[in-house]
Design an enzyme around this catalytic site. Structure first.
Site, short mmCIF file in Angstrom:
data_model
loop_
_atom_site.label_atom_id
_atom_site.label_comp_id
_atom_site.label_asym_id
_atom_site.label_seq_id
_atom_site.Cartn_x
_atom_site.Cartn_y
_atom_site.Cartn_z
N CYS A 15 0.83 -1.22 0.00
CA CYS A 15 0.00 0.00 0.00
C CYS A 15 0.86 1.25 0.00
CB CYS A 15 -0.95 0.00 1.19
SG CYS A 15 -0.16 -0.27 2.79
N HIS A 59 -2.84 5.34 6.53
CA HIS A 59 -1.51 5.92 6.70
C HIS A 59 -1.56 7.38 6.23
CE1 HIS A 59 -0.04 1.80 6.91
NE2 HIS A 59 -0.33 1.55 5.65
#
Lengths: 335, 335
Positions: free
Chosen positions: A141, A221
């Site tokens: 990711c 994130h």
């Protein structure tokens, strides 16, 4: 048209999303998913009509739980043209002999090392390099999020140096076992973190250093990105370049945190509140001489999902043009 | 020796610590602290034997709560040589006329702007500039933490550029009202954050950009620091420079997060588990050409406390040598 037959080995956070995204395409189909135990996720797969395959020793347990297994994992692999391995990081490597024995193509996720496939994939960066390949690794990711912003800037302006601090969610929303509850964890302490080298598995020409902090949140994130470029530019130039990328979304309008991004994803009826795009705060883009900064949020559960679909399409040679594959994938899943 | 008479106006997170640190010195004493309401913190001040001063209209409430006030805040200020203003950020500015009318020296904290005093203080950076001054601002926790690492590197190697990402604790440990509970908040979204300009209020020659993220933790901030310098150096050179600073502490030995730093502070019997030093993970110091990186943790509640003591000593001209003041302050509080 005969659809490409795809098996999804491992039906957790990534696998269940990849299965749905593959099923939404018109040139490929899911012929089965694998699950080790008949838990709540398996029950949903059963409801959705996926054929469930299990380890031979657990087939009986599925029967007992009221969701009859279609066969063993080996049988699923035999039926497939291509397996997307979504088993937990480090486990996928052990499955390689199985795929090679069956003569099927295979995709691994970013939890495995580059060497497992010898080719690390990001659709916006190197789609064409995956055409016809038997083995591909779709990067993680964070690496996907970085490749998506670095590639177009490098093409347009030339990247001199990239410096990133990643504030990483400590656990996924469904993970009740992990901390920290109230701490900041530099992870790893020794710099740089693995993300920089991992970006170079896709973009070997880029000079990049990364540092990562693990923090007590589950949603997304956030990256603080600094790029030095070779060409004079303005914030508007950067916005224009990012704006040309379908998997980059600008956020604003009162979105001040990752929590509001996820709320927005829920409001626009995204499946599982997934946010497949990099979310960049347009207001944060700041240029100082040949150097600029911005914040982006990365949805760790879903950002690699469309990338897996594109990787399948390249490896199966269903489409030779990366831009066309990206457009097709996006349209089918509703991006 | 006659001790300098210090009043502490505002007895919250910073004020109560400054009072204890001043009281520990042999050349200054606390003649009173102020508190608006007779809450649990006031009760502890009363137990510790501090004279409590209150707003005129609240003196009766203190009497009723069994902790008789020694007088009004105005009366406290009249008795002092110097007031340390530890009221909440933005409130301190309104007190300036009060201090000027009474003809006392005054110190404000980093929540106020540089212009309130015209001089921003960090002991390791500009102690001598504060000698004899009437008005001084001690910079905030994050700015203090940055000045302490930038100053010595600039002196030894020459700093070309500093880039910092700050992962900021969202609230203090005793703050039950603030979030986020589960999100990452770029704060401010528009870059750079105020911390870079604030460092330049102490070190105007430094080229610095900062970005800050607010995250769900209460214990400490963590900075990812990148510095470009003018001189070739190794990680050992950097460690030697940092190692020469008494208010920089290296952490290691299994300390992997801010939580373990605070546990360590508790184990070494620090008052209120305070960590007055910058905590740098020695292992994180990484040099690449003339550029290096490291992680440091900053204890927002206590890092400015010894700085306030040094500021008092400079303004009262109790010691003309900054290094000697730092040593004296440290020794008295047990650093």
């Amino acid at each position: 048209m005969v659809k490409a037959k795809i098996a999804v080995n491992g039906y957790g956070t990534i696998g269940k999303r990849v299965a749905d995204a593959v099923q939404a395409q018109d040139d490929m189909e899911v012929i089965g998913i694998s699950k080790t135990k008949p838990n709540y996720e398996a029950a949903v797969a059963h409801q959705l009509g996926y054929d469930i395959y299990a380890p031979a020793e657990n087939v009986g347990a599925f029967e007992k739980a009221g969701m009859r297994a279609a066969g063993t994992i080996e049988e699923m692999i035999e039926k497939a043209d291509l397996v997307v391995d979504c088993t937990p990081g480090g486990i996928g490597e052990g499955n390689k002999p199985l795929y090679q024995k069956a003569g099927v193509k295979a995709i691994w996720q970013g939890g495995e090392s580059h060497t497992i496939a010898g080719f690390s994939f990001n659709a916006a960066s190197n789609y064409e390099g995956a055409l016809g390949r038997d083995l591909v690794r779709v990067v993680s990711c964070n690496t996907t999020g970085l490749c998506r912003v670095i590639s177009p800037i490098d093409r347009e302006l030339g990247v001199k140096k990239v410096r990133v601090t990643l504030a990483r969610r400590a656990a996924d929303p469904n993970d009740v076992k992990k901390g920290p509850i109230n701490a900041i964890v530099p992870d790893p302490i020794k710099l740089p973190s693995h993300h920089g080298p991992d970006v170079r598995s896709v973009l070997p020409q880029i000079d990049i250093t990364t540092a990562a902090l693990k923090i007590p949140t589950t949603l997304m994130h956030v990256h603080t990105v600094n790029m030095e470029v070779n060409t004079d530019c303005t914030a508007d130039d950067i916005k224009k370049i990012f704006g040309s990328q379908s998997r980059i979304r600008f956020v604003g309008q009162g979105i001040s945190s990752t929590a509001e991004i996820i709320e927005f994803a829920r409001d626009i009826r995204r499946p599982r509140n997934d946010m497949w795009e990099n979310c960049i705060w347009a207001e944060s883009i700041t240029v100082h001489e040949k150097e600029f900064y911005f914040f982006q949020a990365i949805h760790q559960e879903s950002i690699v999902v469309p990338e897996n679909v594109d990787a399948i399409r390249a490896m199966m040679e269903l489409e030779s043009d990366g831009a066309k594959s990206i457009e097709k994938t996006n349209k089918a899943i509703g991006l």
